[in-house]
Design an enzyme around this catalytic site. Structure first.
Site, PDB file in Angstrom:
ATOM      1  N   GLU A 105       0.889  -1.175   0.000  1.00 34.58           N
ATOM      2  CA  GLU A 105       0.000   0.000   0.000  1.00 34.58           C
ATOM      3  C   GLU A 105       0.918   1.214   0.000  1.00 34.58           C
ATOM      4  OE1 GLU A 105      -3.156  -0.327  -0.283  1.00 34.58           O
ATOM      5  OE2 GLU A 105      -3.505  -2.390   0.319  1.00 34.58           O
ATOM      6  N   CYS A 140      -1.966   9.165   3.004  1.00 30.99           N
ATOM      7  CA  CYS A 140      -1.716   8.703   1.637  1.00 30.99           C
ATOM      8  C   CYS A 140      -2.808   9.234   0.725  1.00 30.99           C
ATOM      9  CB  CYS A 140      -1.655   7.188   1.594  1.00 30.99           C
ATOM     10  SG  CYS A 140      -3.047   6.399   2.374  1.00 30.99           S
TER      11      CYS A 140
END
Ligand code: NAD
Length: 475
Positions: A249, A283
């Site tokens: 990720e 993110c």
């Protein structure tokens, strides 16, 4: 020079302190707030052997009980946990309290998922050559150990997203948290042990990644490496991991798209939230704001007003919505990128002040796609405004990025919504929400340089952490 190389150069060194421990620094004061052990390679090997040898006897009910107890303990100690996150990360107490709420959700979803079995029964007499049998599928924990490596930006929630699905699915997990924020991970591990978790199911190794990272990724006891962090380390892990599963990720460069029909107050409020919550260090933070050229000025004025109203400063002062970024080196890197954008023709609308690791929330317009500020991931409280003339152009601008994590879209028009949903090359399209919107249960993750397409979220993580076995029998 890459982002990471530049950060390392600015920081001078990775891990300070004596050979056995390293200090954890409060970014808002520069003072130490604690220390953590520097694990050696031998200690990593011991931890992995210990985990590999352990087989959990816990029933689904017992795992769910542990997770529910942990959630109850966390709610009693929410203030202590939030203070700890703030102390080691510089995130405001407002952000840290929000994070604790998310951790609690992860625990409670994990408890529910521990009780549910997604095994299926398939009949076999379906074709002319079928038989009177059944195929039954079931999920089993991995034979080997799960290694999890987490970033600094959500010191406890990133850890929860790795370990809770592992507990729910009866696995053994060894965690290496970010060396910048190891204390929240250690605190969370203690909470789980107190709630009844056998320590062999979750071990935390702190230390210098340059020293122990490779052993964690390549040791034969490790069956799965699940990593959340930047693209550079993520790709290095993918190369080193060899014949074992990886879940990556990675970074993002998420757009908020504001179309010409959008309610501008609502869109500007989303842009500010998306850019400044968690000091812009998500993110899925808004890292590019794409606005139709016909409304760009009216929108930007509202965004500037929302930005000037965004309180920031001492992270421990409850009135401040925003604290610092992770350290002064990161703040200086962002400052330099804003300077470079201005030198190349971007216009500063507000902010762009720095004191140590504290950055003022900043708005720039006339930003162009080739500027480093938006071409690369800029992990901080900056709102770069770019314009587009048509939906085609907006989609092309988003898809030109090497990242593909999430996105937010502000429009009422269903024909545009369906085009964005179908054509944006990202993991998520949120209509009238920030790119970061999700629940802790639902699938989440990116494509392209943002990840290999595996999803997190408690349900999907359990799938990644288990092997699907089938058995068949006469029936
Ligand atoms: P980072 O890549 O610098 O570090 C992440 C982790 O990798 C840390 O624990 C670090 O110690 C470890 N690491 C460093 N070198 C290693 C090595 N050689 N071997 C093994 N491990 C090593 O990331 P960061 O600066 O902590 O976090 C910010 C990044 O994380 C941003 O790019 C952000 O977008 C990304 N992120 C992604 C998601 C997502 O779900 N996609 C979520 C949060 C953060």
């Amino acid at each position: 020079m890459s982002y990471r190389e530049e950060l390392l150069r600015l920081r001078g060194e990775r891990v300070a302190g004596d050979s056995g421990r390293f200090e954890v620094i409060d970014p808002s004061t520069g003072e130490p707030v604690g220390s953590a052990a520097k694990a050696s390679r031998e200690q990593v090997e011991q931890a992995l052997h210990h985990a590999k040898a352990y087989r959990s006897p816990l029933s689904r009910f017992e795992r769910a009980e542990i997770l529910r107890r942990a959630a109850a303990l966390l709610s009693q100690r929410a203030d202590e946990a939030a203070q700890l996150i703030t102390a080691e990360s510089g995130l405001s107490l407002q952000d840290s309290r929000y994070e604790i709420g998310r951790v609690s959700d992860v625990l409670l979803f994990g408890a529910t998922e521990a009780l549910s079995d997604d095994g299926q029964v398939f009949a076999c007499d379906l074709t002319a050559h079928g038989r009177q049998r059944k195929v039954i599928s079931m999920r089993e924990p991995l034979l080997g150990v799960i290694v999890a490596i987490t970033p600094f930006n959500h010191p406890m929630n990133q850890v929860a997203h790795k370990v809770v699905p592992a507990i729910a699915s009866n696995n053994r997990l060894v965690l290496k948290p970010s060396e910048k924020v190891p204390l929240s991970a250690l605190w969370f591990a203690d909470l789980l042990y107190e709630a009844g978790l056998p320590p062999a199911m979750f071990q935390v190794l702190t230390g210098d990644p340059a020293e122990i990272g490779d052993t964690l990724i390549t040791h034969p006891a490790v069956e799965l490496v699940t990593f959340t962090g930047g693209v550079e380390i993520g790709k290095r892990i993918a190369e080193r991991a060899g014949y074992r599963r990886t879940v990556l990720e990675l970074g993002g460069n998420d757009p908020l798209i504001v179309c010409e029909d959008a309610d501008l107050d609502r869109a500007a409020a989303l842009a500010a939230q998306g850019s400044y919550k968690n000091s812009g260090q998500r993110c899925t933070a808004v890292k590019r704001i794409l606005v139709h050229s016909g409304i760009a000025e009216a929108f930007t004025e509202r965004l500037v007003a929302a930005t000037e109203a965004w309180t920031y400063g001492d992270p421990r002062d409850e009135r401040n919505a925003m604290g610092t970024v992770i350290d002064e080196a990161a703040a200086r890197l962002l400052e330099r990128r804003v300077d470079a954008a201005i030198a190349a023709g971007a216009r500063l609308r507000c902010g762009h002040r720095r004191r140590g690791a504290l950055l003022a929330p900043t708005v720039l317009d006339r930003v162009r796609p080739e500027m480093e500020l938006v071409f690369e991931e800029s992990f901080g409280p900056i709102s770069p405004v770019m314009t587009f003339g048509s939906v085609d152009e907006a989609i092309a601008l988003v898809n030109a990025s090497r990242f593909g994590l999430s996105s937010g879209v502000c429009t009422q028009r269903m024909d545009w919504i369906t085009r964005f949903a179908k054509e944006l090359q990202v993991g998520t399209v949120n209509v009238w929400e920030v790119p970061g919107y999700r629940t802790e249960l639902t699938p989440f993750g990116g494509i392209k340089d943002s990840g290999l397409g595996h999803k997190e979220g408690v349900q999907e993580a359990i799938k990644a952490y288990t092997q699907l076995k089938t058995f068949t029998l006469p029936w």
